[in-house]
Design a protein around this motif. Sequence first.
Motif, PDB file in Angstrom:
ATOM      1  N   LYS A   1       0.845  -1.199   0.000  1.00  0.00           N
ATOM      2  CA  LYS A   1       0.000   0.000   0.000  1.00  0.00           C
ATOM      3  C   LYS A   1       0.879   1.247   0.000  1.00  0.00           C
ATOM      4  O   LYS A   1       1.627   1.485   0.945  1.00  0.00           O
ATOM      5  N   LEU A   2       0.805   2.022  -1.069  1.00  0.00           N
ATOM      6  CA  LEU A   2       1.564   3.268  -1.178  1.00  0.00           C
ATOM      7  C   LEU A   2       0.592   4.435  -0.999  1.00  0.00           C
ATOM      8  O   LEU A   2      -0.177   4.780  -1.884  1.00  0.00           O
ATOM      9  N   ASN A   3       0.630   5.011   0.183  1.00  0.00           N
ATOM     10  CA  ASN A   3      -0.355   6.003   0.611  1.00  0.00           C
ATOM     11  C   ASN A   3       0.095   7.410   0.222  1.00  0.00           C
ATOM     12  O   ASN A   3       1.074   7.921   0.766  1.00  0.00           O
ATOM     13  N   GLU A   4      -0.619   8.046  -0.707  1.00  0.00           N
ATOM     14  CA  GLU A   4      -0.282   9.400  -1.160  1.00  0.00           C
ATOM     15  C   GLU A   4      -1.337  10.372  -0.642  1.00  0.00           C
ATOM     16  O   GLU A   4      -2.510  10.275  -0.991  1.00  0.00           O
ATOM     17  N   ASP A   5      -0.900  11.320   0.184  1.00  0.00           N
ATOM     18  CA  ASP A   5      -1.822  12.231   0.872  1.00  0.00           C
ATOM     19  C   ASP A   5      -1.999  13.534   0.107  1.00  0.00           C
ATOM     20  O   ASP A   5      -1.781  14.620   0.629  1.00  0.00           O
ATOM     21  N   VAL A   6      -2.394  13.432  -1.146  1.00  0.00           N
ATOM     22  CA  VAL A   6      -2.551  14.628  -1.969  1.00  0.00           C
ATOM     23  C   VAL A   6      -3.755  15.448  -1.501  1.00  0.00           C
ATOM     24  O   VAL A   6      -4.666  14.929  -0.845  1.00  0.00           O
ATOM     25  N   VAL A   7      -3.738  16.731  -1.851  1.00  0.00           N
ATOM     26  CA  VAL A   7      -4.862  17.624  -1.559  1.00  0.00           C
ATOM     27  C   VAL A   7      -5.220  18.373  -2.830  1.00  0.00           C
ATOM     28  O   VAL A   7      -4.334  18.905  -3.515  1.00  0.00           O
ATOM     29  N   VAL A   8      -6.513  18.416  -3.142  1.00  0.00           N
ATOM     30  CA  VAL A   8      -6.996  19.191  -4.287  1.00  0.00           C
ATOM     31  C   VAL A   8      -8.013  20.199  -3.786  1.00  0.00           C
ATOM     32  O   VAL A   8      -8.601  20.032  -2.708  1.00  0.00           O
TER      33      VAL A   8
ATOM     34  N   GLU B   1      -5.024   2.453 -16.585  1.00  0.00           N
ATOM     35  CA  GLU B   1      -3.863   2.657 -17.452  1.00  0.00           C
ATOM     36  C   GLU B   1      -2.609   1.989 -16.886  1.00  0.00           C
ATOM     37  O   GLU B   1      -1.792   1.446 -17.639  1.00  0.00           O
ATOM     38  N   SER B   2      -2.439   2.033 -15.576  1.00  0.00           N
ATOM     39  CA  SER B   2      -1.209   1.525 -14.958  1.00  0.00           C
ATOM     40  C   SER B   2      -1.289   0.043 -14.625  1.00  0.00           C
ATOM     41  O   SER B   2      -0.259  -0.628 -14.486  1.00  0.00           O
ATOM     42  N   GLY B   3      -2.510  -0.457 -14.461  1.00  0.00           N
ATOM     43  CA  GLY B   3      -2.692  -1.848 -14.049  1.00  0.00           C
ATOM     44  C   GLY B   3      -2.651  -2.056 -12.554  1.00  0.00           C
ATOM     45  O   GLY B   3      -2.824  -3.180 -12.075  1.00  0.00           O
ATOM     46  N   PHE B   4      -2.445  -0.985 -11.778  1.00  0.00           N
ATOM     47  CA  PHE B   4      -2.435  -1.086 -10.320  1.00  0.00           C
ATOM     48  C   PHE B   4      -3.834  -0.795  -9.763  1.00  0.00           C
ATOM     49  O   PHE B   4      -4.437   0.208 -10.139  1.00  0.00           O
ATOM     50  N   PRO B   5      -4.349  -1.631  -8.863  1.00  0.00           N
ATOM     51  CA  PRO B   5      -5.545  -1.212  -8.129  1.00  0.00           C
ATOM     52  C   PRO B   5      -5.237   0.060  -7.336  1.00  0.00           C
ATOM     53  O   PRO B   5      -4.122   0.230  -6.839  1.00  0.00           O
ATOM     54  N   ILE B   6      -6.215   0.955  -7.247  1.00  0.00           N
ATOM     55  CA  ILE B   6      -6.036   2.187  -6.489  1.00  0.00           C
ATOM     56  C   ILE B   6      -7.228   2.365  -5.564  1.00  0.00           C
ATOM     57  O   ILE B   6      -8.381   2.302  -6.004  1.00  0.00           O
ATOM     58  N   ALA B   7      -6.952   2.562  -4.290  1.00  0.00           N
ATOM     59  CA  ALA B   7      -7.988   2.759  -3.275  1.00  0.00           C
ATOM     60  C   ALA B   7      -7.973   4.215  -2.823  1.00  0.00           C
ATOM     61  O   ALA B   7      -6.903   4.768  -2.525  1.00  0.00           O
ATOM     62  N   CYS B   8      -9.156   4.812  -2.762  1.00  0.00           N
ATOM     63  CA  CYS B   8      -9.261   6.222  -2.370  1.00  0.00           C
ATOM     64  C   CYS B   8     -10.144   6.353  -1.132  1.00  0.00           C
ATOM     65  O   CYS B   8     -11.268   5.845  -1.113  1.00  0.00           O
ATOM     66  N   PHE B   9      -9.643   7.022  -0.132  1.00  0.00           N
ATOM     67  CA  PHE B   9     -10.470   7.381   1.025  1.00  0.00           C
ATOM     68  C   PHE B   9      -9.834   8.576   1.705  1.00  0.00           C
ATOM     69  O   PHE B   9      -8.662   8.888   1.473  1.00  0.00           O
ATOM     70  N   GLY B  10     -10.615   9.262   2.527  1.00  0.00           N
ATOM     71  CA  GLY B  10     -10.016  10.371   3.268  1.00  0.00           C
ATOM     72  C   GLY B  10     -10.960  11.516   3.504  1.00  0.00           C
ATOM     73  O   GLY B  10     -12.178  11.352   3.569  1.00  0.00           O
ATOM     74  N   HIS B  11     -10.367  12.693   3.599  1.00  0.00           N
ATOM     75  CA  HIS B  11     -11.026  13.858   4.175  1.00  0.00           C
ATOM     76  C   HIS B  11     -11.696  14.693   3.075  1.00  0.00           C
ATOM     77  O   HIS B  11     -11.114  15.663   2.559  1.00  0.00           O
ATOM     78  N   ALA B  12     -12.937  14.332   2.727  1.00  0.00           N
ATOM     79  CA  ALA B  12     -13.638  15.024   1.643  1.00  0.00           C
ATOM     80  C   ALA B  12     -13.862  16.493   1.973  1.00  0.00           C
ATOM     81  O   ALA B  12     -13.911  17.339   1.080  1.00  0.00           O
TER      82      ALA B  12
ATOM     83  N   GLY C   1     -10.565  18.282   0.946  1.00  0.00           N
ATOM     84  CA  GLY C   1      -9.924  17.902  -0.312  1.00  0.00           C
ATOM     85  C   GLY C   1      -8.699  17.025  -0.167  1.00  0.00           C
ATOM     86  O   GLY C   1      -8.017  16.750  -1.151  1.00  0.00           O
ATOM     87  N   ASN C   2      -8.435  16.555   1.054  1.00  0.00           N
ATOM     88  CA  ASN C   2      -7.247  15.728   1.324  1.00  0.00           C
ATOM     89  C   ASN C   2      -7.637  14.254   1.211  1.00  0.00           C
ATOM     90  O   ASN C   2      -8.022  13.627   2.180  1.00  0.00           O
ATOM     91  N   ILE C   3      -7.567  13.726  -0.014  1.00  0.00           N
ATOM     92  CA  ILE C   3      -7.967  12.352  -0.280  1.00  0.00           C
ATOM     93  C   ILE C   3      -6.715  11.491  -0.392  1.00  0.00           C
ATOM     94  O   ILE C   3      -5.794  11.816  -1.152  1.00  0.00           O
ATOM     95  N   HIS C   4      -6.683  10.392   0.341  1.00  0.00           N
ATOM     96  CA  HIS C   4      -5.542   9.489   0.304  1.00  0.00           C
ATOM     97  C   HIS C   4      -5.690   8.536  -0.885  1.00  0.00           C
ATOM     98  O   HIS C   4      -6.623   7.730  -0.934  1.00  0.00           O
ATOM     99  N   ILE C   5      -4.783   8.673  -1.835  1.00  0.00           N
ATOM    100  CA  ILE C   5      -4.763   7.832  -3.027  1.00  0.00           C
ATOM    101  C   ILE C   5      -3.756   6.720  -2.771  1.00  0.00           C
ATOM    102  O   ILE C   5      -2.548   6.973  -2.687  1.00  0.00           O
ATOM    103  N   ASN C   6      -4.246   5.501  -2.627  1.00  0.00           N
ATOM    104  CA  ASN C   6      -3.399   4.372  -2.264  1.00  0.00           C
ATOM    105  C   ASN C   6      -3.177   3.481  -3.480  1.00  0.00           C
ATOM    106  O   ASN C   6      -4.094   2.781  -3.922  1.00  0.00           O
ATOM    107  N   ILE C   7      -1.965   3.535  -4.030  1.00  0.00           N
ATOM    108  CA  ILE C   7      -1.608   2.633  -5.119  1.00  0.00           C
ATOM    109  C   ILE C   7      -1.240   1.285  -4.494  1.00  0.00           C
ATOM    110  O   ILE C   7      -0.386   1.213  -3.605  1.00  0.00           O
ATOM    111  N   MET C   8      -1.895   0.232  -4.965  1.00  0.00           N
ATOM    112  CA  MET C   8      -1.731  -1.111  -4.392  1.00  0.00           C
ATOM    113  C   MET C   8      -0.906  -1.945  -5.367  1.00  0.00           C
ATOM    114  O   MET C   8      -1.372  -2.290  -6.459  1.00  0.00           O
TER     115      MET C   8
END
Length: 457
Positions: free
Chosen positions: A333-340, A358-369, A372-379
């Motif tokens: 789990k690669l947790n990226e704490d981006v903010v939009v 496109e990448s073939g990696f599952p990606i899980a999104c959860f966080g602080h709606a 705008g701070n959504i944790h994008i988790n590349i699996m």
Amino acid sequence: MSLGEELRQLLGDDAIADDAETLAAHSGDKWFAAEAPEVVVFARSTSDVSKLLKFASQKKVPVTARGAGFGYVGGCVPAKKGIALSLMRMNRIKEINFADAIAIAQPGVITADLKAAARAQKLFYPPDPASMKDCSIGGNIATNAGGPRCLKYGVTRNYVIGLEVVLANGDVLRTGGRVHKNKTGFDLIGLFVGSEGMLGVVTEIMLRLLPLPPARATISAAFAKLSDAAAAVQEIFAKGFLPASLEIADSFTLEAARKDLGRALVPPGNAHLLVDLDGQEESVRGEAEAIRKLIDGKNPNAIEMATGEENCEKLWELRRQFSNSLRATGLTKLNEDVVVPRGHVVDLVEFAERLSAESGFPIACFGHAGDGNIHINIMAVRYNRDAAVREKVQRALDDLFGQVLAWGGVITGEHGIGLAKKRWWPQATSEIVRQLHHQLKAELDPNGILNPGKFVE
């Protein structure tokens, strides 16, 4: 004489360790990089830290300060070896004062323990990072940690009113105090909060506290689509409500939780919304019922409301288990704490879906709606064993961070830059910003001994 022997003479035998097991335990955090230091110093006092940094500055030995080691970006990895400075023995809550509404704590205090001690005196320390039962308040200072309650209450920096900091040359700086307003000179507190241990070592923290809200309510809702949950979030704001927290989660995250925790504990649907309210009993009751009706009008798959601390925490337990459930998939789990910007939250999740395809990696999104701070988790599978996988992840992150920056967002909202995001530091900042960082670093740490090898070199 070895470095360990010199430090034993300086600080005493019980403050020093250089056995292989201790060095390994202080070589990294929750990210994937690790580098064993030459020696670990367990500071017991501000005096210890001052003596150590004066010695290290004279000898030009790297010093990487660390708390509980629960960071997500390799911030406390001793990249240039040298000394790992543990602050976990400095773990006293020195004072909680109801009349002044302050707490004074050493950096090794566990955040949840501080919150509990304040609560016992009817006071409230709002910042609530997900790892609060494990992380230290000193580490929170280093990264300016956040958490779900940022929406209503702000981040760590908003509660720091005083600091004791040992500078690279061993001088002890004290700034701020036990007052809640202070405009005496430059904002030196702001300079050190979030500086990731590169400008000084914090040895004492003074925090402002709030009155403890006597009532709490939580609403949990599931939807068929994440866009439906996001629409509910926007309408909550449009009606003038300001919850303490607004959390969302996507279908991959929910499915991982179903497999890990059991389907009975996870509401049916492809999106989850969690709304938390606090305040006075009557106002919380009224707002919670109004928001429940608002959400019910959005055709949720399921909706549940709880009141009181114990019942609310039962609904929050699912949210707190999301990271563990994702790890239980067996993927890295690669947790990226981006903010939009908040208006781009749905855009971000939809972009993550395309990036996954496109990448073939599952990606899980959860966080602080709410902020705008959504944790994008590349699996990723075989991330630690396959260099080709790691390079592919880097390319996916290039795309993610590029899009986030194009929307006017930032590449980290809570975790910091550390080593993990060093590659994107130039892209995320201007030449003038980077130059100013270098000037500040050179002024406060002219020998470059404090946490070297990170994004300011």
